[in-house]
Design an enzyme around this catalytic site. Structure first.
Site, PDB file in Angstrom:
ATOM      1  N   ASP A 110     -32.575 -18.698  35.746  1.00 55.06           N
ATOM      2  CA  ASP A 110     -33.267 -18.456  34.476  1.00 55.06           C
ATOM      3  C   ASP A 110     -34.731 -18.904  34.568  1.00 55.06           C
ATOM      4  O   ASP A 110     -35.224 -19.683  33.751  1.00 55.06           O
ATOM      5  CB  ASP A 110     -32.541 -19.189  33.337  1.00 55.06           C
ATOM      6  CG  ASP A 110     -32.638 -18.414  32.021  1.00 55.06           C
ATOM      7  OD1 ASP A 110     -33.411 -17.451  31.968  1.00 55.06           O
ATOM      8  OD2 ASP A 110     -31.955 -18.799  31.061  1.00 55.06           O
ATOM      9  N   ASP A 157     -27.695 -12.408  36.459  1.00 51.65           N
ATOM     10  CA  ASP A 157     -29.115 -12.500  36.087  1.00 51.65           C
ATOM     11  C   ASP A 157     -30.045 -12.855  37.244  1.00 51.65           C
ATOM     12  O   ASP A 157     -31.260 -12.884  37.059  1.00 51.65           O
ATOM     13  CB  ASP A 157     -29.334 -13.528  34.958  1.00 51.65           C
ATOM     14  CG  ASP A 157     -28.571 -13.201  33.693  1.00 51.65           C
ATOM     15  OD1 ASP A 157     -28.135 -12.042  33.551  1.00 51.65           O
ATOM     16  OD2 ASP A 157     -28.397 -14.089  32.844  1.00 51.65           O
ATOM     17  N   ASP A 193     -24.260 -17.994  23.996  1.00 52.18           N
ATOM     18  CA  ASP A 193     -25.350 -17.691  24.931  1.00 52.18           C
ATOM     19  C   ASP A 193     -26.394 -18.801  24.969  1.00 52.18           C
ATOM     20  O   ASP A 193     -27.243 -18.829  25.852  1.00 52.18           O
ATOM     21  CB  ASP A 193     -26.043 -16.385  24.540  1.00 52.18           C
ATOM     22  CG  ASP A 193     -25.117 -15.186  24.633  1.00 52.18           C
ATOM     23  OD1 ASP A 193     -24.330 -15.117  25.591  1.00 52.18           O
ATOM     24  OD2 ASP A 193     -25.170 -14.321  23.737  1.00 52.18           O
TER      25      ASP A 193
END
Length: 466
Positions: free
Chosen positions: A259, A298, A440
Site C-alpha cells: 500500500d 494490490d 477495508d
C-alpha cells in the site's frame, strides 16, 4: 469426487473448456517430496542410529546391527504431512539395493500412536538394484500420514541400504496438477472471521443471517505477518481442508512496502529477505496437497507511488513467490493479483504481470476486495489476456460485487454479496477472496473499524444490499 462434473452450470463455453480435461489422459498425484534426492536429504528423516546421506544421487542409510525391532532403525518422510483417504488407490514404488541381503519393511501409516498402517509389507534387498512397486487401497482417513522404511531387528550385523526414485502416488484417476479435480468442492473455513463471530454471539439478532448467508460459504483465508509461524498456520489450514477432501483458497499478503500510496492496508514483511523466507515456508507447507493461492493483492496496482528501484525489488519478490509455488506445491494453482477493472489500464497491467513472473503462475486474480461486476471484470480480464504473450486464465473475487461498484473502494454503502465460489461463469473461477464483513479500513460506513476486522454491521449490509 469429480466436483468439476457437478459444476457445469455456467455456459456452453465453460463446458467446452472442461470436456478436454475430463476426456484427456489422467495421471497419478505425487504425495512425496524430493523422492529423487536432487535436494539432498531434504524432507527425509531417520532415527539417530541410522544416518542419511546422498551417494551418487541415491539416498544412503547406514543401518546398525543388534537392534531388536524393525522400527528401531528407520527412515522415511512425514513432513510435510500428506493425506490418505479410505477407498482411494495408491502406489508406493522405489528402487533399492543393499550391501548384503536383508528382509526389511515399509509402511504407509498414520503418524500418531498406535500408528495404524494402510500399507505394511516386507521386501528383500540385496546387492542388485531392484524396482519395487506396492499398489494398495487406502484403509485410513487421515491428514497426518507418513512413509517409513523399517530396517532394524535383523541378524547379520550392520549394513548399508540405498534408495532412489521413491514415489507415493494417489492414482484415483485425478488430472495431474489440477486441484479442482482432486477435491469434492471448495473448503468452508470453520474458523473464518464471520464463523467465529457467530459462534461467539449466538444470541445476537444478526447471527442467523450471517451464519446462513456468509459463514457457511467457502471463502479465502488470508495469511500475513499476524499469522505467527507461517508454516504451521498454512499447514494446519490446508491439512484440515485435505482431510475433508475440499479445496482451500489462501491469500499470501505480506509483501514489504504494501500500500505504497498511503491507503489503509500498509504493512508486510520487514525486508525482501524476510519475505523470501516467509513465502518459501508458505509454499512448502502446502506441499503436494491441492490448493488455490492468490499472491499479494494490490501489489501491482500502486506503482505510481514507487521508484523504479522499488518496482524492480517488488517484481523480484513476486517472481520468487511464484517460483516457490511452482517448485514446492505442484498441485497448487497460484494466481498473481492483477488489480481491478477501474485501476490500471489492461495493457499496462499485462506488462506488470509479465514483469512479476506471470509465466510461472497458473494465472491472475482480479477484483480482490473490490466491487466491479463479474461481467465488467471479465471484460477487463479478457483485455489483459489480449495483451499477454501467452494467454493465462483468471479468477474473479465475487464476494461483494452483487450491486457493482459506485466508484468508492473503502467500505462504500449499498454493496451486496456476489455469486458464491464456483467454477466457470466467465472467469476460470468465481471466488469469495475478500471475507464479507471484514472492514477495508477506518473509512466509509466502516469508520472506526480497522482493516481486516470483522463487523456484523458491514456483513448485514452486504446481505441486504444497503
Amino acid at each position: 469426487m469429480r466436483w468439476i462434473l457437478r459444476g457445469l452450470v455456467a455456459s456452453a463455453l465453460t463446458l467446452a473448456a472442461v470436456i478436454p480435461a475430463i476426456q484427456g489422459a489422467v495421471a497419478a498425484t505425487e504425495l512425496l517430496q524430493n523422492g529423487g534426492f536432487s535436494s539432498g536429504t531434504t524432507s527425509w528423516w531417520s532415527t539417530g542410529n541410522t544416518p542419511l546421506s546422498v551417494d551418487a544421487g541415491r539416498l544412503k542409510a547406514a543401518v546398525p546391527g543388534g537392534t531388536a525391532n524393525k522400527w528401531d532403525a528407520m527412515l522415511g518422510q512425514k513432513t510435510p504431512a500428506f493425506a490418505i483417504h479410505q477407498g482411494r488407490q495408491y502406489t508406493l514404488s522405489f528402487d533399492a539395493s543393499a550391501s548384503a541381503s536383508r528382509q526389511v519393511r515399509t509402511t504407509v501409516q498414520q503418524n500418531t500412536d498406535p500408528y495404524p498402517a494402510t500399507l505394511d509389507t516386507l521386501f528383500t534387498v540385496d546387492t542388485t538394484t531392484r524396482h519395487f512397486s506396492f499398489p494398495f487401497t487406502g484403509s485410513l482417513e487421515t491428514a497426518n500420514a507418513e512413509l517409513t522404511f523399517q530396517l532394524g531387528g535383523l541378524a547379520g550385523g550392520a549394513f548399508t541400504v540405498w534408495f532412489d526414485n521413491v514415489s507415493l502416488t494417489d492414482s484415483t484417476g485425478t488430472a495431474a496438477g489440477d486441484p479442482t479435480q482432486m477435491t469434492s468442492g471448495f473448503y468452508v473455513d470453520p474458523n473464518s472471521n464471520p464463523a467465529t463471530w457467530v459462534q461467539n454471539n449466538p444470541s445476537d439478532g444478526r447471527a442467523a443471517a450471517i451464519q446462513s448467508s456468509i459463514a457457511t460459504k467457502p471463502m479465502a483465508r488470508w495469511f500475513g505477518n499476524w499469522s505467527g509461524d507461517i508454516g504451521a498456520a498454512v499447514g494446519g489450514f490446508v491439512g484440515a481442508a485435505d482431510a475433508a477432501d475440499k479445496l482451500p483458497v489462501l491469500v499470501a499478503y505480506n509483501i514489504p512496502g504494501r500500500d505504497a500510496c498511503g491507503g489503509h492496508s500498509g504493512g508486510g514483511a520487514g525486508s525482501p529477505a524476510a519475505y523470501r523466507t516467509w513465502i518459501q515456508s508458505f509454499a512448502s507447507a502446502i506441499g503436494a496437497r491441492p490448493a488455490i493461492v492468490v499472491i499479494e493483492p494490490d501489489s501491482l496496482g500502486d506503482f505510481n507511488c514507487m521508484s523504479q528501484a522499488q518496482i524492480d525489488e517488488r517484481n523480484g519478490m513476486l517472481s520468487y513467490a511464484v517460483q516457490q509455488f511452482k517448485n514446492s506445491a505442484p498441485n497448487t494453482w497460484a494466481y498473481l493479483d492483477g488489480g481491478n477493472a477501474g485501476w490500471v489500464a489492461a495493457n499496462v497491467m499485462a506488462q506488470r504481470l509479465t514483469g512479476a513472473g506471470l509465466a510461472d503462475a497458473h494465472g491472475f486474480s482480479l477484483n480482490v476486495s473490490n466491487y466491479y461486476t463479474t461481467a465488467e471484470t471479465v471484460a477487463y480480464g479478457n483485455s489483459v489476456q489480449g495483451n499477454l504473450a501467452a494467454s493465462k486464465p483468471f479468477v474473479v473475487d465475487t464476494s461483494r460485487n452483487g450491486n457493482g461498484a459506485n466508484g468508492e473502494w473503502c467500505n462504500p454503502p449499498g454493496r451486496k454479496l456476489g455469486a458464491t465460489s464456483q467454477l466457470g461463469g466467465g472467469p476460470e473461477m468465481q471466488l469469495w477472496i475478500k471475507v464479507p464483513g471484514d472492514s477495508d479500513g477506518s473509512c466509509g460506513i466502516g469508520a472506526g473499524i480497522p482493516a481486516g476486522t470483522f463487523s456484523p454491521d458491514l456483513a448485514t449490509r452486504l446481505i441486504n444490499g444497503n
